[in-house]
Enzyme design. Structure first.
Site, mmCIF file in Angstrom:
data_model
loop_
_atom_site.group_PDB
_atom_site.id
_atom_site.type_symbol
_atom_site.label_atom_id
_atom_site.label_comp_id
_atom_site.label_asym_id
_atom_site.label_seq_id
_atom_site.Cartn_x
_atom_site.Cartn_y
_atom_site.Cartn_z
ATOM 1 C CB ALA A 1 37.461 19.253 42.967
ATOM 2 N N GLY B 1 36.939 24.304 44.300
ATOM 3 C CA GLY B 1 35.512 24.026 44.342
ATOM 4 C C GLY B 1 34.856 24.508 45.625
ATOM 5 C CD GLU C 1 40.298 25.851 40.771
ATOM 6 O OE1 GLU C 1 39.134 25.672 41.127
ATOM 7 O OE2 GLU C 1 40.931 26.910 41.000
ATOM 8 C CD GLU D 1 35.018 26.799 41.050
ATOM 9 O OE1 GLU D 1 35.222 27.200 39.902
ATOM 10 O OE2 GLU D 1 35.233 25.622 41.421
#
Length: 257
Positions: A65, A108, A131, A111
């Site tokens: 992200a 992300g 993360e 994901e």
């Protein structure tokens, strides 16, 4: 479109979406995710599209992200932004989605790849949920889809240490469909997409729905729990320190607060 490139007829009945923030290793900012979601919604309604490929570039599918958009946020800010509404809409795409992954698929990015129905990876692909290294935890399905895909022990190790796995490991764990040379990863993904596109689009969509129903039993409950905990990390001083250190390119000094 600013952050993605679309080739509507990359192959017959196959569309290609390319994430296009190369300088940021295709980091997933909110604008990119909104463009992606809107494009998928449009393609989902297009009868000339039966299969959709999502890719990045050889260096990175998506390296996570966009931390700069989150670094100064508090829990209430993250809840108000509701960035995961976009992810929920992407998950509802009816047509088969294939991720063509080369290089980094982290946070992300990992994901997003797992949100797709299949993953074709180049030999250089690396998957991870790092993360924890910036004081937070996965929030877009990382603790749920990864655990269902590769099992509790390895998922726990990846989530709690932030370690990466190679394409070969990902194949052995059942996370991806196949490994191909870097120069062929997009071509091999297109071949898989063409095979599926040659099938009944009605049957393909119904079959996808049925497979996902088996895979996602209780997933929504898990995602709700994951999301709550993700938001809570933004109440910690460690989150502020972790993201600040990332932006300043230094090692974080966590205090457990």
């Amino acid at each position: 479109m600013k952050y993605i490139q679309l080739t509507e007829q990359y192959r017959p009945y196959v569309s290609l979406i390319q994430l296009n923030r190369p300088k940021e290793l295709n980091a997933l900012n909110m604008e990119l995710m909104q463009e992606l979601q809107q494009t998928l919604t449009t393609l989902d309604a297009d009868t000339n599209v039966r299969v959709i490929i999502i890719t990045g570039n050889e260096k990175a599918f998506a390296a996570g992200a966009d931390i700069k958009q989150m670094a100064d946020k508090k829990t209430i800010d993250m809840v108000a932004i509701d960035q995961f509404k976009t992810w929920d809409l992407i998950k509802k795409t009816k047509k088969p989605l294939i991720a063509a992954v080369s290089g980094f698929a982290l946070g992300g990015g990992c994901e997003l790849a797992m949100t797709c129905d299949m993953i074709v990876a180049s030999e250089t692909a690396k998957f991870g949920q790092p993360e924890i290294k910036i004081g937070i935890m996965p929030g877009a399905g990382g603790t749920q889809r990864l655990t269902k895909a590769i099992g509790k022990a390895k998922a726990m190790e990846m989530v709690l240490t932030g370690s990466f796995i190679s394409a070969e490991e990902a194949l052995n764990y059942g996370l991806i469909n196949k490994i191909v040379p870097v120069e062929l990863y997009l071509e091999e993904t297109a071949k898989l997409a063409e095979t599926i596109a040659a099938m009944s689009p009605v049957a393909a969509q119904l079959a996808k729905e049925a497979v996902n129903r088996a895979f996602e039993t209780h997933l929504d409950e898990g995602l709700h729990f994951e999301r709550k905990n993700f938001y809570l990390t933004f109440s910690s001083e460690d989150q502020k320190e972790g993201m600040k250190a990332f932006i300043e390119k230094r090692n974080p000094e966590y205090q457990g607060k």
